[in-house]
Design a protein around this motif. Structure first.
Motif: not given
Length: 643
Positions: A432-450
């Motif tokens: 699934x596409x979850x607010x700009x993040x692909x579900x297959x790598x959801x946890x890793x995708x949380x580590x964005x930095x401003x």
């Protein structure tokens, strides 16, 4: 973006400009000495490469040798700025009296370029455009040329080919044919647009004089390339009808990818400027042949040496942050429009630039290349091999970095303006596409930095309207980066138990109105310290304050912290000593004793949602740390909800 020439090619080009054939002349001794002879460490000037030729001998030789004069003119007439080493050919070291190049051999910056017209709408330029189009239509199989494309819902129809054509808005549902599309900056200028009130009259006729200059110029290009229809968002989407706007926004991928040509007013900050802006003549220096052998086509043969145009802003992977020269390139909507287009013509400040999925060209010839020119294609690797979802997600991280580096006039468009790319990138293996993040790598995708590059970039979460859950990069109005996360190194330690988003429309790639993520992670207690304390140290943005810091239970400050929001004031304000929570996400790939973790604060009453129930049990992301110690986190994982 241009492949470098070697010395022999440069010599041959200069000589054959007059002789038009192979040369039997002996090479100039000074030219021959322009070879690399030293290592980096032996050069007194940092970053230089030493050559055997002195500037004095180069100048003397220029009186007899055309090649030497070309180099000498480039050295003396066009001093290149030190802060732009990639744009300079040669630099003079006065102490050593040597010719020095700062980072690579000088001939890699020398190449023959075409002359530039001061008039973008000249016949010469249109002939060049036709050449590019013919090449694309006849040679490029991947550029999606079809005579009968499905037309968008509405188009502007050119009823005549006269100098000032007759125009009307046409409801084109179910029709096929060729059409162009305009990519442009709206700016603050209020111009003609489609509304429920104006629809009837625009379908009867559109007055040429009522159109902004950018629209007029785009219509001239459309007519010149032999196309009858042009799509312009302001005139083909009902601007006072939310349902129509949502429907057309969901079809944006098809509109731009199916267009015969996308016309980009890249240098125009608003519709009043137009595509055909008059250019200044670039200064150049005439170099004449020293041999006395003249060309049959020109009894006074000559070469013009001028400054080389840089094309880094048009590098598809360039993180564009400077909108002074080409405003459209800094616009988030235009990033998607460019990415989706099969063919796009940029009317830039100094020249026309052509891009298609198989090539890139410009007027001067400095960025010509024949290769796959898609910015990033998540599906490209699956054409000849099995689709790799992790590789595709790594590419998606780069798309997010490029996209968030650009600006949006309406902040609530954050997910909508990327929906077309997300839709084309979709693959079942990504989930699934979850607010700009692909579900297959959801946890890793949380580590964005401003990344707060300068004060013009807001350092806050969107305040006027809900855009995305705090765990999504779309929730902040700032550029973001993924750093080493893109390499897919490091062991993911946390788990996503349940993730969901409440959609704002039927399009799952578009706007969301709510969302939550239930996580299982190792936690640690944190607290905010030094929030708003004054200091004598500058913060890099003209202020003299200590940025907020976060400490663990042991009282030691965390290293490598990136906060998402301004904690000094507003709805995200946190007082000094505010209890926080750290959630371990991933073990550091180089040091197993360190980790990356989310920094969370307890949610507040106004953040309560029907999905999460009691907001006291939910948390809001306010930052990330990549330097936390694993030993400070609990051994057992606990369940938390992030909204």
């Amino acid at each position: 973006m241009t492949s470098g020439w070697n010395l022999e090619k440069i010599k041959a080009f200069v000589l054959t400009t007059w002789h038009h054939g192979p040369q039997n002349e002996q090479p100039c001794p000074v030219c021959n000495s322009l070879q690399r002879v030293s290592t980096w460490n032996s050069v007194p000037d940092k970053g230089g490469v030493l050559f055997f030729t002195t500037t004095a001998s180069l100048k003397a030789s220029a009186a007899e040798c055309t090649v030497c004069e070309v180099f000498h003119v480039a050295l003396t007439k066009y001093p290149w700025a030190p802060e732009r080493p990639s744009s300079r050919i040669l630099r003079q070291n006065n102490d050593q009296n040597q010719v020095i190049v700062s980072d690579r051999l000088p001939w890699s910056y020398l190449a023959p370029f075409h002359p530039l017209s001061v008039n973008p709408s000249s016949e010469v330029n249109f002939r060049l455009l036709h050449k590019w189009i013919i090449e694309c239509k006849s040679v490029h199989k991947s550029c999606n040329y079809r005579v009968n494309q499905t037309l968008p819902t509405r188009v502007i129809e050119l009823l005549t080919n006269s100098h000032i054509p007759k125009l009307r808005l046409t409801n084109s549902t179910g029709m096929t044919g060729l059409y162009c599309a305009l990519s442009h900056c709206w700016g603050r200028l209020e111009g003609l647009k489609l509304t429920n009130a104006s629809s009837s009259s625009l379908q009867q006729s559109i007055s040429w004089e009522s159109l902004p200059k950018t629209f007029q110029d785009a219509l001239i290009v459309t007519r010149n390339v032999g196309v009858r229809y042009l799509w312009i968002d302001a005139l083909c989407i009902l601007q006072d009808d939310a349902a129509d706007w949502a429907f057309e926004a969901a079809n944006m991928a098809a509109v731009y990818s199916n267009a015969f040509l996308v016309i980009a007013g890249s240098s125009a900050p608003d519709g009043s400027v137009g595509c055909f802006t008059e250019r200044k003549q670039m200064p150049c220096v005439k170099v004449r042949s020293k041999s006395g052998i003249f060309s049959l086509r020109d009894i006074r043969p000559k070469i013009f040496v001028r400054e080389r145009l840089e094309h880094v802003d048009f590098d598809p992977n360039h993180l564009h942050t400077n909108t002074d020269l080409e405003p459209l390139l800094g616009r988030a909507w235009a990033f998607q429009e460019r990415w989706l287009a099969a063919r796009i013509l940029h009317y830039a400040s100094k020249e026309m630039i052509w891009e298609c999925r198989s090539s890139m060209h410009c007027e001067c010839g400095g960025c010509d290349k024949e290769e796959d020119n898609r910015v990033i294609d998540l599906q490209s690797d699956s054409i000849h091999s099995e689709f790799d979802p992790m590789r595709a997600v790594a590419k998606w991280f780069v798309i997010v970095e490029n996209y968030t580096a650009r600006s949006l006039r309406i902040r609530s468009d954050k997910l909508i303006a990327l929906a077309g790319i997300a839709r084309q990138s979709r693959n079942a293996a990504l989930g699934r596409y979850l607010a700009g993040i692909w579900e297959v790598a959801f946890v890793r995708s949380l580590l964005w930095c401003v990344v707060r590059r300068h004060q013009d970039h807001p350092f806050v979460r969107s305040r006027n309207a809900y855009v995305a859950p705090s765990w999504s990069w779309a929730s902040v109005d700032s550029p973001v980066q993924y750093g080493y996360v893109k390499d897919f190194r490091g062991l993911v330690d946390a788990e996503a138990v349940e993730v969901d988003c409440r959609l704002g429309s039927p399009d799952e790639h578009g706007q969301v109105t709510g969302g939550y993520a239930v996580m299982r992670a190792r936690l640690t207690k944190l607290k905010l310290v030094n929030n708003g304390c004054e200091s004598e140290e500058e913060d890099g943005y003209g202020g003299r304050v200590v940025p907020p810091q976060v400490s663990g239970v042991d009282g030691l400050l965390l290293n490598s912290i990136w906060l998402d929001v301004d904690l000094y004031e507003g709805r995200d304000y946190c007082s000094d000593g505010q209890p926080l929570l750290g959630a371990l996400i991933m073990i550091d790939p180089l040091d197993a004793q360190k980790c990356s973790a989310l920094i969370l604060r307890p949610s507040r009453p106004h953040e309560k949602s029907s999905e999460t129930g009691d907001c006291a049990s939910a948390f809001v992301r306010i930052g990330v740390t990549t330097g936390a110690r694993v030993s400070t986190f609990e051994n057992e994982k606990q369940t938390i909800t992030i909204i």
